[in-house]
Write a protein that holds these residues in place. Structure first.
Motif, PDB file in Angstrom:
ATOM      1  N   ILE A  88     -14.331  -7.291  15.041  1.00 18.16           N
ATOM      2  CA  ILE A  88     -15.503  -6.888  15.834  1.00 18.16           C
ATOM      3  C   ILE A  88     -16.139  -8.096  16.500  1.00 18.16           C
ATOM      4  CG2 ILE A  88     -17.837  -5.935  15.673  1.00 18.16           C
ATOM      5  CD1 ILE A  88     -16.804  -4.093  13.459  1.00 18.16           C
ATOM      6  N   ALA A  89     -16.300  -9.186  15.740  1.00 17.99           N
ATOM      7  CA  ALA A  89     -16.914 -10.393  16.305  1.00 17.99           C
ATOM      8  C   ALA A  89     -16.066 -10.961  17.434  1.00 17.99           C
ATOM      9  CB  ALA A  89     -17.107 -11.437  15.206  1.00 17.99           C
ATOM     10  N   ALA A  90     -14.724 -10.939  17.256  1.00 17.09           N
ATOM     11  CA  ALA A  90     -13.839 -11.476  18.290  1.00 17.09           C
ATOM     12  C   ALA A  90     -13.903 -10.648  19.561  1.00 17.09           C
ATOM     13  CB  ALA A  90     -12.404 -11.531  17.765  1.00 17.09           C
ATOM     14  N   ARG A  93     -17.177 -11.310  21.297  1.00 15.33           N
ATOM     15  CA  ARG A  93     -17.192 -12.645  21.920  1.00 15.33           C
ATOM     16  C   ARG A  93     -16.328 -12.670  23.182  1.00 15.33           C
ATOM     17  NH1 ARG A  93     -15.380 -14.976  17.954  1.00 15.33           N
ATOM     18  NH2 ARG A  93     -13.191 -15.337  18.522  1.00 15.33           N
ATOM     19  N   TYR A  94     -15.133 -12.082  23.095  1.00 14.13           N
ATOM     20  CA  TYR A  94     -14.244 -12.083  24.251  1.00 14.13           C
ATOM     21  C   TYR A  94     -14.821 -11.272  25.401  1.00 14.13           C
ATOM     22  CZ  TYR A  94     -10.110 -14.460  22.392  1.00 14.13           C
ATOM     23  OH  TYR A  94      -9.228 -15.411  21.925  1.00 14.13           O
ATOM     24  N   ARG A  95     -15.416 -10.136  25.117  1.00 15.25           N
ATOM     25  CA  ARG A  95     -15.952  -9.292  26.187  1.00 15.25           C
ATOM     26  C   ARG A  95     -17.149  -9.957  26.859  1.00 15.25           C
ATOM     27  NH1 ARG A  95     -14.871  -3.040  26.039  1.00 15.25           N
ATOM     28  NH2 ARG A  95     -14.425  -3.709  28.157  1.00 15.25           N
ATOM     29  N   ASN A 125     -21.334   1.956  18.365  1.00 17.84           N
ATOM     30  CA  ASN A 125     -20.901   2.633  19.587  1.00 17.84           C
ATOM     31  C   ASN A 125     -21.743   2.164  20.770  1.00 17.84           C
ATOM     32  OD1 ASN A 125     -19.707   4.311  21.385  1.00 17.84           O
ATOM     33  ND2 ASN A 125     -20.570   6.201  20.588  1.00 17.84           N
ATOM     34  N   GLU A 126     -21.467   0.934  21.193  1.00 19.89           N
ATOM     35  CA  GLU A 126     -22.240   0.337  22.291  1.00 19.89           C
ATOM     36  C   GLU A 126     -21.314  -0.048  23.442  1.00 19.89           C
ATOM     37  OE1 GLU A 126     -22.140  -4.174  20.450  1.00 19.89           O
ATOM     38  OE2 GLU A 126     -23.847  -2.876  19.989  1.00 19.89           O
ATOM     39  N   GLY A 127     -20.206   0.694  23.549  1.00 17.95           N
ATOM     40  CA  GLY A 127     -19.245   0.379  24.598  1.00 17.95           C
ATOM     41  C   GLY A 127     -18.356  -0.782  24.255  1.00 17.95           C
ATOM     42  N   LEU A 128     -18.372  -1.196  22.976  1.00 18.52           N
ATOM     43  CA  LEU A 128     -17.592  -2.357  22.566  1.00 18.52           C
ATOM     44  C   LEU A 128     -16.104  -2.138  22.794  1.00 18.52           C
ATOM     45  CD1 LEU A 128     -17.640  -5.149  21.101  1.00 18.52           C
ATOM     46  CD2 LEU A 128     -17.279  -3.885  18.972  1.00 18.52           C
ATOM     47  N   TRP A 129     -15.610  -0.905  22.558  1.00 15.62           N
ATOM     48  CA  TRP A 129     -14.190  -0.609  22.636  1.00 15.62           C
ATOM     49  C   TRP A 129     -13.786   0.000  23.973  1.00 15.62           C
ATOM     50  CZ3 TRP A 129     -11.721  -2.029  18.133  1.00 15.62           C
ATOM     51  CH2 TRP A 129     -12.526  -2.220  17.014  1.00 15.62           C
ATOM     52  N   GLN A 130     -14.754   0.372  24.752  1.00 12.06           N
ATOM     53  CA  GLN A 130     -14.504   1.134  25.966  1.00 12.06           C
ATOM     54  C   GLN A 130     -13.557   0.402  26.930  1.00 12.06           C
ATOM     55  OE1 GLN A 130     -15.754   4.276  26.525  1.00 12.06           O
ATOM     56  NE2 GLN A 130     -14.444   4.349  28.325  1.00 12.06           N
ATOM     57  N   GLY A 131     -12.474   1.092  27.316  1.00 10.14           N
ATOM     58  CA  GLY A 131     -11.558   0.566  28.321  1.00 10.14           C
ATOM     59  C   GLY A 131     -10.539  -0.439  27.806  1.00 10.14           C
ATOM     60  N   LEU A 132     -10.534  -0.691  26.504  1.00 10.27           N
ATOM     61  CA  LEU A 132      -9.596  -1.668  25.947  1.00 10.27           C
ATOM     62  C   LEU A 132      -8.302  -0.995  25.496  1.00 10.27           C
ATOM     63  CD1 LEU A 132     -11.870  -3.984  23.761  1.00 10.27           C
ATOM     64  CD2 LEU A 132     -10.876  -4.501  25.994  1.00 10.27           C
ATOM     65  N   THR A 133      -7.200  -1.726  25.652  1.00 12.11           N
ATOM     66  CA  THR A 133      -5.906  -1.300  25.120  1.00 12.11           C
ATOM     67  C   THR A 133      -5.473  -2.301  24.065  1.00 12.11           C
ATOM     68  OG1 THR A 133      -5.206  -0.217  27.173  1.00 12.11           O
ATOM     69  CG2 THR A 133      -3.474  -0.881  25.644  1.00 12.11           C
ATOM     70  N   GLN A 160     -13.621   6.190  20.804  1.00 11.96           N
ATOM     71  CA  GLN A 160     -14.419   5.015  21.175  1.00 11.96           C
ATOM     72  C   GLN A 160     -14.065   4.519  22.574  1.00 11.96           C
ATOM     73  OE1 GLN A 160     -16.863   3.709  19.469  1.00 11.96           O
ATOM     74  NE2 GLN A 160     -16.484   3.734  17.269  1.00 11.96           N
ATOM     75  N   GLY A 161     -13.174   5.255  23.290  1.00  8.97           N
ATOM     76  CA  GLY A 161     -12.816   4.865  24.654  1.00  8.97           C
ATOM     77  C   GLY A 161     -11.693   3.858  24.740  1.00  8.97           C
ATOM     78  N   ALA A 162     -10.944   3.664  23.640  1.00  7.80           N
ATOM     79  CA  ALA A 162      -9.856   2.682  23.620  1.00  7.80           C
ATOM     80  C   ALA A 162      -8.505   3.390  23.532  1.00  7.80           C
ATOM     81  CB  ALA A 162     -10.026   1.723  22.450  1.00  7.80           C
ATOM     82  N   LEU A 163      -7.446   2.624  23.711  1.00  7.98           N
ATOM     83  CA  LEU A 163      -6.079   3.145  23.664  1.00  7.98           C
ATOM     84  C   LEU A 163      -5.227   2.235  22.806  1.00  7.98           C
ATOM     85  CD1 LEU A 163      -3.919   5.180  24.905  1.00  7.98           C
ATOM     86  CD2 LEU A 163      -3.507   3.402  26.628  1.00  7.98           C
ATOM     87  N   LEU A 164      -4.388   2.829  21.968  1.00  6.66           N
ATOM     88  CA  LEU A 164      -3.410   2.066  21.192  1.00  6.66           C
ATOM     89  C   LEU A 164      -2.046   2.210  21.843  1.00  6.66           C
ATOM     90  CD1 LEU A 164      -4.241   2.893  17.449  1.00  6.66           C
ATOM     91  CD2 LEU A 164      -5.254   1.168  18.942  1.00  6.66           C
TER      92      LEU A 164
END
Length: 461
Positions: A88-90, A93-95, A125-133, A160-164
């Protein structure tokens, strides 16, 4: 840039910090998820009957993992005590620092699976995962054990708006004997089950999960490979719809159990050992002999003709095997390659300066470029690249052909690592070359001195 502005060394990372990208990270779309984890596969090599004779060797008593992987010799630092929190921290930080980030890459997913699941559940749920693969590399046996859990994890990610996106690494070989030689620690039935799962998910992808674009890889050639093992693998590749697979020979690196086994069996070749780069710690690709004569001929034919195919390597191998089985004497693979080059050139469309496409019949008087390969090294080490496996210089064009009036194409390995490239191009120009085409990965262009030296040459493309 090197202090003296000189040509780049073979290690492309040396002195290139300035050229990674703009400070604001505006073009960065991919990043590794930096979690301290080591490979979860820990099958002791000395417990494998094939390597029983190495039990007294001090370097292999604690060797856990594949017999050809140097990373199995020494495990890295201990596992992260709070991998979910670190994930989560990474990501946060990256985003924050890389606003265009779209994809994270995860290797050794087995120890990270539970952490990622926990992170998805506790991440706000603050958009942290949104749009990430999240591109996840997993072993076939792990996929079989965790298929249902992966579907659940992907569903959570989608919420959460992410894709694996999963990529199954480590198919390598369907032959039980070859699996033992590689010390893969899996079973053919696990490989078959994993292939069936992938095929099912391709037809009907679970929520939040993508498997399209996955290209499996196989290690089908090692010192003890038999014709029967090759044919068994080809049947399995066809049966499980894996025809797009990349097929390789084993990279035999010093310090590995399989290298020591081959050395004791007298199967190493006394020849220069090319250096390679690989994330699993491979540092060399030592030449070796094949115990089986027909396997040797098949391997030579496949490696010679492999540069001419891309996604049809299984079909090529099947054809080479048929040729060897039917031939009374060992086929002349060099002659076969020359014929292939002539056919390819005769079918190629040439594009003249006017921009109108000409067919070979319309262009019967125009000569195709004369191809020369001056490079013997490359500073990329890309997986799946044909030239990663052919470190010695080759020369697709005839060595005796005159460059006068011809376009010369310098390609194969990395030409810009040639120590006398400028002189070579000057000599070609002096000999009457109409132009010079340079095929390069571009890394050396980061050096101003290199750019300046190229301005004096007759490069046309």
């Amino acid at each position: 840039q090197a202090g003296d502005g000189s040509r780049p060394p073979k290690d492309e990372f040396h002195g290139l910090i300035r050229f990674i990208g703009p400070d604001d990270g505006a073009v960065v779309t991919d990043a590794d998820l930096p979690i301290s984890q080591s490979c979860s596969y820990r099958e002791k090599v000395i417990d494998n009957p094939f390597y029983a004779e190495l039990g007294s060797h001090p370097g292999f008593k604690s060797y856990q993992g594949c017999s050809y992987c140097l990373a199995a010799a020494e495990r890295g630092p201990g596992a992260d005590p709070d991998p979910a929190g670190t994930i989560i921290a990474a990501i946060r930080r990256y985003r924050r620092t890389l606003p265009t980030l779209k994809r994270f890459w995860l290797t050794n997913v087995l120890p990270l699976y539970d952490a990622l699941a926990e992170a998805l559940e506790q991440g706000p749920n603050e958009g942290l995962w949104q749009g990430l693969t999240f591109n996840m590399q997993i072993r076939p046996d792990f996929l079989v054990k965790k298929a249902a859990d992966f579907k659940s994890l992907a569903s959570k990610a989608a919420d959460q708006g992410a894709l694996l996106r999963i990529a199954v690494v480590g198919f390598e070989n369907f032959s039980p004997q070859e699996i033992d030689i590689l010390n893969r620690g899996t079973k053919p039935e696990d490989l078959r089950a994993a292939a069936d799962i992938l095929r099912r998910w391709k037809r009907s992808p679970p929520k939040g999960l993508a498997v399209q674009g996955f290209i499996p890889s196989f290690i089908l050639f090692n010192t003890w490979t038999t014709l029967e093992a090759l044919e068994l693998n080809l049947k399995a590749i066809e049966r499980h719809d894996l025809q797009s697979a990349n097929i390789h020979k084993l990279r035999l690196g010093r310090g590995t159990p399989i290298h020591e086994k081959a050395r004791r069996a007298g199967l190493l070749v006394n020849a220069p050992t090319p250096l390679i780069a690989h994330p699993h710690g491979y540092t060399s690709d030592e030449p070796f002999r094949y115990k089986n004569r027909r396997t040797r001929s098949i391997a030579e034919g496949f490696e010679t003709l492999k540069p001419f195919v891309s996604s049809a390597q299984a079909d090529l191998l099947a054809g080479v095997i048929s040729a060897v089985k039917e031939a009374k004497e060992a086929p002349d693979w060099t002659r076969a390659a020359e014929t292939w080059i002539r056919i390819r050139k005769s079918l190629c469309f040439q594009i003249p300066e006017q921009g109108r496409v000409e067919t070979p019949a319309q262009n019967s008087t125009r000569q195709s470029p004369l191809e020369l390969a001056p490079g013997t090294d490359c500073n990329n080490g890309c997986r799946g690249c044909v030239w990663t496996h052919q470190m010695s210089g080759t020369q697709p064009g005839p060595a005796h052909a005159s460059p006068k009036g011809r376009i010369i194409r310098l390609a194969g390995r990395e030409p810009m690592l040639h120590e006398n490239l400028e002189k070579l191009m000057a000599d070609l120009t002096a000999a009457g070359a109409a132009g010079i085409e340079l095929e390069t990965n571009g890394r050396a262009l980061a050096y101003p001195r290199t750019l300046q030296s190229l301005q004096t040459t007759k490069i046309t493309a």
